[in-house]
Enzyme design. Structure first.
Site, PDB file in Angstrom:
ATOM      1  N   ARG A  15       0.988  -1.202  -0.049  1.00  0.00           N
ATOM      2  CA  ARG A  15       0.082  -0.014   0.140  1.00  0.00           C
ATOM      3  C   ARG A  15       0.973   1.296  -0.070  1.00  0.00           C
ATOM      4  O   ARG A  15       0.313   2.348  -0.090  1.00  0.00           O
ATOM      5  CB  ARG A  15      -0.972   0.111   1.274  1.00  0.00           C
ATOM      6  N   TYR A 107       8.779  -4.291  15.149  1.00  0.00           N
ATOM      7  CA  TYR A 107       8.491  -4.164  13.820  1.00  0.00           C
ATOM      8  C   TYR A 107       9.282  -3.097  13.108  1.00  0.00           C
ATOM      9  O   TYR A 107       9.227  -1.950  13.771  1.00  0.00           O
ATOM     10  CB  TYR A 107       6.920  -3.908  13.703  1.00  0.00           C
ATOM     11  N   GLU A 159      -6.627 -12.741  16.006  1.00  0.00           N
ATOM     12  CA  GLU A 159      -6.693 -11.997  14.922  1.00  0.00           C
ATOM     13  C   GLU A 159      -7.932 -11.593  14.362  1.00  0.00           C
ATOM     14  O   GLU A 159      -8.735 -12.201  14.586  1.00  0.00           O
ATOM     15  CB  GLU A 159      -5.768 -12.547  13.519  1.00  0.00           C
ATOM     16  N   ARG A 338      27.443  27.976   1.011  1.00  0.00           N
ATOM     17  CA  ARG A 338      27.666  26.592   0.932  1.00  0.00           C
ATOM     18  C   ARG A 338      28.991  26.077   1.629  1.00  0.00           C
ATOM     19  O   ARG A 338      29.586  26.898   2.425  1.00  0.00           O
ATOM     20  CB  ARG A 338      27.863  26.395  -0.586  1.00  0.00           C
TER      21      ARG A 338
END
Ligand code: UD1
Ligand code: CA
Length: 460
Positions: A15, A107, A159, A338
């Site tokens: 997804r 996870y 689940e 820079r």
């Protein structure tokens, strides 16, 4: 207590609609997996095992080049057959005989988990306990439910797809984060089946096995849902990014920084701030940035890997990268500073001025439209509008050196290598390609001719 951490990161993340593996997407400019690995390391884990499958090579490459890859162990899960199957792939790297060792499962797509929360979970864990992190959720759909008996003891996790209508009413959900003694984990995983609605090997099935053995099961109920929120699509990624940014801004506000709109500041790295700092809207801070006392940051400013000393003002639209800005300097609006720029105190760099690899002394000014590269400027130098340092001959870069009190007239070109000694004065519009001694005026342009009676061409 010995601790091994197993991070599950084999899922594709369809997804996300991206070629990049999900866990390499970033929150606060840091890959989600890196955030989880950092949390694991903060716990002092002896080893961190990452289970990868989809995009495994890309993920390994992203980490193996970093010093952080020390002590990381990759486990490959060829097919994503469930969270239990994923943990099985890490078993060969665990010491499954060690009675003392605990395994923490995390996870890779739950990026904001805090080490302090995990520490609390570990405090209630031991070799006789299965402990897990749960959450009371008003929108539990899609998640595993914590099943408790009449005494409130945990008996299983069910689940969503396997849950009865009654079980679906339960609001206490499994975050997926668990601590399991390795000897038990090994034994339970070996008994795991996939006879369920999804045909997957569920890690969560070990909870019922633990209950059947009268093993102690404790849930720690977490209150901050964001900490355990997973990322499945770009909307959730953006949501967590915003949440993360708000926590960073809150830290600034707590530290006394004035932030004109907390929703319009982004911190993509570490920002250190002194006292009485003010930050206007749409400022972005990247990498390691430090702002001294009394620093004012204007709107739309981007600062990366730079140190800004006390009482510096950075005006709107300025971009600073890899620089050190001295106290009381004023930069911008619309300046581009820079890498390698080192400004002393009270330097003024004005609009549309670009500096690179330039060391500039106290009180020097380049107020408009200039390029200063590979240069060293003394104190109180004045660079006129339109001055360009030609540091590049098409092959090599050369250095330009200006002493103290040098005055460069507008629209001059300084062709490096060249040195302008103290008090040198360059007439406007000069092209300077040889050194100018101290206290000299240099005029490096064709003499002006005025031609009398000249007529403009007429229209044909
Ligand atoms: C899982 C839990 C569920 C919990 C939810 C929290 C199981 C069976 N279910 O749900 O109780 O409420 O997390 O988000 O554990 N992964 C692999 N290999 C696999 C499958 C998954 O590495 O074969 C990884 C994924 O990349 C992801 C994590 O494990 O990082 C969780 O997988 P996901 O499919 O999101 O969780 P669910 O199984 O739906
Ligand atoms: Ca999920």
């Amino acid at each position: 207590m010995k601790l091994d951490v197993v991070i599950l990161a084999a899922g594709k993340g369809s997804r996300m609609n991206s070629n990049r593996p999900k866990v390499l997407h970033k929150i606060g400019a840091k890959q989600m997996l890196e955030r989880v690995i950092d949390a694991a390391r903060d716990l002092g884990a002896s080893k961190v095992h990452v289970v990868v499958g989809y995009g495994a090579e890309q993920i390994k490459q992203a980490f193996d080049s970093q010093p952080k890859s020390d002590g990381l162990r990759w486990a490959i899960q060829q097919q994503q057959l469930g969270t239990g199957h994923a943990v099985m792939q890490a078993l060969s790297g665990l010491n499954t005989q060690d009675e003392e060792c605990l395994v923490l499962v995390l996870y890779g797509d739950v990026p904001l988990i805090k080490a302090s929360t995990l520490q609390e979970l570990l405090r209630q864990s031991d070799s006789k306990t299965l402990s897990l992190l749960s959450l009371i959720s008003e929108s539990p759909a899609g998640l595993g439910r914590i099943i408790r008996d009449g005494q409130g003891e945990i008996t299983a996790i069910v689940e969503e797809k396997d849950a009865s209508t009654e079980q679906k009413q339960i609001k206490e959900i499994n975050t997926g984060i668990m601590v399991i003694p390795v000897v038990k984990l090994n034994r339970w995983l070996n008994k795991l089946g996939n006879d369920n609605a999804q045909g997957e090997y569920y890690l969560t099935d070990i909870v019922a096995m633990a209950a059947a053995e009268n093993c102690k099961i404790i849930a720690r109920v977490i209150t901050d849902a964001r900490e355990v929120q997973g990322v499945n699509d770009k909307a959730q990624l953006a949501g967590l990014e915003r949440h993360y940014q708000m926590t960073k801004v809150d830290e600034l506000l707590q530290a006394g920084v004035t932030v004109l709109d907390p929703a319009r500041v982004d911190i993509r790295g570490n920002l250190k701030t002194g006292q009485d700092v003010e930050i206007d809207i749409n400022a972005i801070f990247e990498g390691e940035v430090s702002l001294g006392n009394g620093v004012k940051i204007g709107a739309n400013v981007i600062i990366k890997d730079s140190t800004i000393a006390d009482n510096v003002t950075v005006l709107a639209g300025t971009n600073i990268d890899g620089a050190m800005i001295g106290a009381r300097s004023v930069i911008g609006p619309y300046a581009r500073i820079r890498p390698g720029t080192v400004l002393s105190e009270e330097v003024k760099i004005g609009n549309f001025v670009e500096t690179k690899n330039a060391v500039i002394g106290k009180g020097s000014k380049a107020s408009h439209l200039a390029y200063i590269g590979d240069a060293e400027l003394g104190e109180n130098v004045n660079i006129g509008a339109g001055t360009i340092v030609c540091n590049y001959d098409g092959v090599n870069k050369h250095k330009t050196v200006l002493g103290n009190n040098v005055f460069v007239g507008s629209n001059s070109v300084l062709v490096a290598p060249v040195t302008l000694a103290d008090n040198a004065f360059i007439a406007a519009g000069s092209a300077i390609n040889s050194d100018v001694p101290g206290d000299h005026l240099a005029i490096g342009r064709a003499k002006q001719r005025n031609i009398p009676g000249w007529k403009r061409p007429g229209k044909k």
